[in-house]
Design a protein around this motif. Structure first.
Motif, PDB file in Angstrom:
ATOM      1  N   SER A 196       0.538  -1.490  -0.219  1.00 23.74           N
ATOM      2  CA  SER A 196      -0.707  -0.031  -0.330  1.00 23.74           C
ATOM      3  C   SER A 196       0.831   1.293   0.001  1.00 23.74           C
ATOM      4  CB  SER A 196      -1.098  -0.035   0.907  1.00 23.74           C
ATOM      5  OG  SER A 196      -2.086  -1.111   1.286  1.00 23.74           O
ATOM      6  N   ASP A 197       1.885   1.111   0.631  1.00 31.63           N
ATOM      7  CA  ASP A 197       2.560   2.408   1.114  1.00 31.63           C
ATOM      8  C   ASP A 197       3.366   2.557  -0.495  1.00 31.63           C
ATOM      9  OD1 ASP A 197       2.714   2.311   3.684  1.00 31.63           O
ATOM     10  OD2 ASP A 197       4.306   1.659   4.381  1.00 31.63           O
ATOM     11  N   ALA A 198       3.723   1.695  -0.743  1.00 33.88           N
ATOM     12  CA  ALA A 198       4.749   2.108  -2.554  1.00 33.88           C
ATOM     13  C   ALA A 198       3.686   2.420  -4.210  1.00 33.88           C
ATOM     14  CB  ALA A 198       5.319   0.896  -2.480  1.00 33.88           C
ATOM     15  N   MET A 199       2.169   1.559  -3.326  1.00 32.86           N
ATOM     16  CA  MET A 199       1.866   2.105  -5.124  1.00 32.86           C
ATOM     17  C   MET A 199       1.090   2.868  -4.133  1.00 32.86           C
ATOM     18  SD  MET A 199       1.475   0.045  -6.600  1.00 32.86           S
ATOM     19  CE  MET A 199       0.173   0.181  -7.553  1.00 32.86           C
ATOM     20  N   GLU A 200       1.041   3.944  -3.142  1.00 28.65           N
ATOM     21  CA  GLU A 200       0.642   5.603  -2.602  1.00 28.65           C
ATOM     22  C   GLU A 200       1.469   6.281  -3.351  1.00 28.65           C
ATOM     23  OE1 GLU A 200      -0.863   7.763   0.387  1.00 28.65           O
ATOM     24  OE2 GLU A 200      -1.404   5.326   0.599  1.00 28.65           O
ATOM     25  N   VAL A 201       2.665   6.284  -3.434  1.00 26.54           N
ATOM     26  CA  VAL A 201       3.883   7.152  -3.406  1.00 26.54           C
ATOM     27  C   VAL A 201       4.034   6.412  -5.266  1.00 26.54           C
ATOM     28  CG1 VAL A 201       6.487   6.878  -3.883  1.00 26.54           C
ATOM     29  CG2 VAL A 201       5.337   6.437  -1.827  1.00 26.54           C
ATOM     30  N   LEU A 202       3.993   5.181  -5.701  1.00 17.98           N
ATOM     31  CA  LEU A 202       4.335   5.273  -7.371  1.00 17.98           C
ATOM     32  C   LEU A 202       2.732   5.084  -8.049  1.00 17.98           C
ATOM     33  CD1 LEU A 202       6.897   2.768  -6.257  1.00 17.98           C
ATOM     34  CD2 LEU A 202       7.256   4.745  -7.126  1.00 17.98           C
ATOM     35  N   SER A 203       1.955   5.315  -7.547  1.00 15.44           N
ATOM     36  CA  SER A 203       0.630   5.215  -8.469  1.00 15.44           C
ATOM     37  C   SER A 203       0.891   6.767  -9.665  1.00 15.44           C
ATOM     38  CB  SER A 203      -0.867   4.829  -7.474  1.00 15.44           C
ATOM     39  OG  SER A 203      -0.698   6.157  -6.925  1.00 15.44           O
ATOM     40  N   GLY A 204      -0.083   6.433 -10.634  1.00 13.60           N
ATOM     41  CA  GLY A 204      -0.592   7.381 -11.172  1.00 13.60           C
ATOM     42  C   GLY A 204       0.331   7.446 -12.931  1.00 13.60           C
ATOM     43  N   LYS A 205      -0.658   7.616 -13.697  1.00 16.21           N
ATOM     44  CA  LYS A 205       0.249   7.271 -15.148  1.00 16.21           C
ATOM     45  C   LYS A 205       1.415   7.687 -15.399  1.00 16.21           C
ATOM     46  CE  LYS A 205      -2.241   8.445 -19.792  1.00 16.21           C
ATOM     47  NZ  LYS A 205      -3.437   8.995 -20.308  1.00 16.21           N
ATOM     48  N   TRP A 206       1.938   9.124 -14.875  1.00 18.96           N
ATOM     49  CA  TRP A 206       3.655   9.820 -15.036  1.00 18.96           C
ATOM     50  C   TRP A 206       4.598   9.409 -14.280  1.00 18.96           C
ATOM     51  CZ3 TRP A 206       2.580  10.710 -19.963  1.00 18.96           C
ATOM     52  CH2 TRP A 206       1.375  11.438 -20.563  1.00 18.96           C
ATOM     53  N   LYS A 207       4.779   8.326 -13.050  1.00 17.03           N
ATOM     54  CA  LYS A 207       5.882   8.037 -12.577  1.00 17.03           C
ATOM     55  C   LYS A 207       7.009   7.767 -12.417  1.00 17.03           C
ATOM     56  CE  LYS A 207       3.988  10.006  -8.056  1.00 17.03           C
ATOM     57  NZ  LYS A 207       2.509   9.869  -8.337  1.00 17.03           N
ATOM     58  N   LEU A 210       9.553  18.249 -20.401  1.00 18.54           N
ATOM     59  CA  LEU A 210       7.940  17.787 -20.659  1.00 18.54           C
ATOM     60  C   LEU A 210       8.432  17.588 -22.515  1.00 18.54           C
ATOM     61  CD1 LEU A 210       5.547  19.037 -20.035  1.00 18.54           C
ATOM     62  CD2 LEU A 210       7.128  21.325 -21.260  1.00 18.54           C
ATOM     63  N   ARG A 211       9.613  17.667 -23.041  1.00 20.21           N
ATOM     64  CA  ARG A 211       9.934  17.040 -24.075  1.00 20.21           C
ATOM     65  C   ARG A 211      10.318  16.032 -24.272  1.00 20.21           C
ATOM     66  NH1 ARG A 211      12.508  22.284 -25.432  1.00 20.21           N
ATOM     67  NH2 ARG A 211      14.184  21.088 -24.008  1.00 20.21           N
ATOM     68  N   GLU A 212      10.827  15.154 -23.347  1.00 19.57           N
ATOM     69  CA  GLU A 212      11.257  14.002 -23.150  1.00 19.57           C
ATOM     70  C   GLU A 212      10.024  13.108 -22.387  1.00 19.57           C
ATOM     71  OE1 GLU A 212      14.317  12.147 -24.018  1.00 19.57           O
ATOM     72  OE2 GLU A 212      15.296  14.296 -24.557  1.00 19.57           O
ATOM     73  N   VAL A 213       9.079  12.865 -21.568  1.00 12.08           N
ATOM     74  CA  VAL A 213       7.608  12.266 -21.558  1.00 12.08           C
ATOM     75  C   VAL A 213       6.931  12.497 -22.771  1.00 12.08           C
ATOM     76  CG1 VAL A 213       6.413  11.784 -19.772  1.00 12.08           C
ATOM     77  CG2 VAL A 213       9.215  12.420 -19.085  1.00 12.08           C
ATOM     78  N   GLU A 214       6.247  12.123 -23.032  1.00  6.40           N
ATOM     79  CA  GLU A 214       5.218  12.121 -24.456  1.00  6.40           C
ATOM     80  C   GLU A 214       3.943  12.032 -24.041  1.00  6.40           C
ATOM     81  OE1 GLU A 214       6.630  10.297 -28.248  1.00  6.40           O
ATOM     82  OE2 GLU A 214       4.196  10.190 -28.546  1.00  6.40           O
ATOM     83  N   GLY A 215       3.563  13.215 -24.027  1.00  2.73           N
ATOM     84  CA  GLY A 215       2.251  13.518 -23.870  1.00  2.73           C
ATOM     85  C   GLY A 215       1.698  14.458 -22.767  1.00  2.73           C
ATOM     86  N   ILE A 216       2.721  14.209 -21.203  1.00  6.01           N
ATOM     87  CA  ILE A 216       2.411  14.923 -20.006  1.00  6.01           C
ATOM     88  C   ILE A 216       2.584  15.846 -20.739  1.00  6.01           C
ATOM     89  CG2 ILE A 216       5.233  15.409 -19.778  1.00  6.01           C
ATOM     90  CD1 ILE A 216       3.872  14.511 -16.977  1.00  6.01           C
ATOM     91  N   GLY A 217       1.049  17.118 -19.799  1.00 13.10           N
ATOM     92  CA  GLY A 217       1.590  18.359 -19.676  1.00 13.10           C
ATOM     93  C   GLY A 217       2.142  18.851 -18.830  1.00 13.10           C
ATOM     94  N   THR A 218       2.679  20.394 -18.697  1.00  9.78           N
ATOM     95  CA  THR A 218       3.083  21.555 -17.397  1.00  9.78           C
ATOM     96  C   THR A 218       1.981  21.376 -16.364  1.00  9.78           C
ATOM     97  OG1 THR A 218       1.815  23.478 -18.017  1.00  9.78           O
ATOM     98  CG2 THR A 218       3.986  22.940 -19.089  1.00  9.78           C
TER      99      THR A 218
END
Lengths: 121, 121
Positions: B21-32, B51-59
């Motif tokens: 649970s701890d780990a998932m809380e810190v690491l969850s999400g689409k971009w981490k 911003l350039r390297e991580v394709e699709g992410i916004g500011t």
DNA sequence: CTCATTAGTTTCCTAAATGAAACTACTTTC
DNA sequence: GAAAGTAGTTTCATTTAGGAAACTAATGAG
């Protein structure tokens, strides 16, 4: 001239990035690892067993997560011809390929807690 | 008598469950993982680089995820005293402890795709 | 004085995740 | 016939995640 990605643009990195996206899509959510972890401890668990073992989960989420996991071939579902029907869930051989990930995450979670709170327990 | 959890009730399992649970809380999400993975490939990257390297992410998401990662001591943020200020992000030593997880997940993602679609690429 | 660049923040919005509680449907036990 | 146990589904509501676009603020180039 516009700058473009350089680090992540080669084929090897693209494959890796897609692989991480694929995996996260299948494994994301609050419950999947807990369900899978429980199924690695005791094989062939019924719906009500899982409901008891996975603390905090409700019937709706359990049902939905089990469907997801089955669709992705990580668990199998077997309806038994018993008096009130019972259903057995079991981790598949392919599902067991997740064990190293689950182990790494658990190991890291423990290290993280130790790092943040300065204790192993 | 009411049935209770048996598989997950012992101390060892409880510790493991909390760790996940701890780990998932810190690491969850689409971009981490994508951000961390990029930072393992090139150290000291600036906001616009990411911003350039991580394709699709916004500011907004990039900014928010970087803050999360910094709060959890996985990356460091250094403001440089340059003409238009530049900010360097770098993975920390502790952040590097995630590399085995990222590698396992990438490896599994590739195996998953091979299993589902029957091809390595 | 205007435009570009750096590093964000803010606002507004939609979609997805999660949850509590009630309900279905079937069977056995009391 | 009522209660309890099986395995869910349905409804309704809230929370969280994610994204597009506009905006701020500081500096330097032309």
């Amino acid at each position: 001239m516009k700058k473009e990605a350089v680090l992540n643009s080669n084929q090897h990195c693209q494959t890796r990035i897609r692989a991480i996206s694929d995996a996260m899509e299948v494994l994301s959510g609050k419950w999947k690892f807990h369900i899978l972890g429980t199924l690695t401890r005791g094989d062939k668990l019924r719906f009500m067993d899982l409901l008891r073992e996975v603390e905090g989960i409700g019937t709706k989420m359990l049902s939905k997560e089990l469907q997801d996991l089955e669709m992705n071939h990580l668990i199998s579902r077997t309806v038994l011809n018993t008096k009130p029907v019972t259903v057995e869930y079991e981790i598949t051989e392919f599902g067991k390929s997740l064990i190293p990930i689950i182990d790494e995450i658990a190991k890291w979670g423990i290290a993280y807690r130790a790092f943040i709170y300065g204790k192993t327990d």
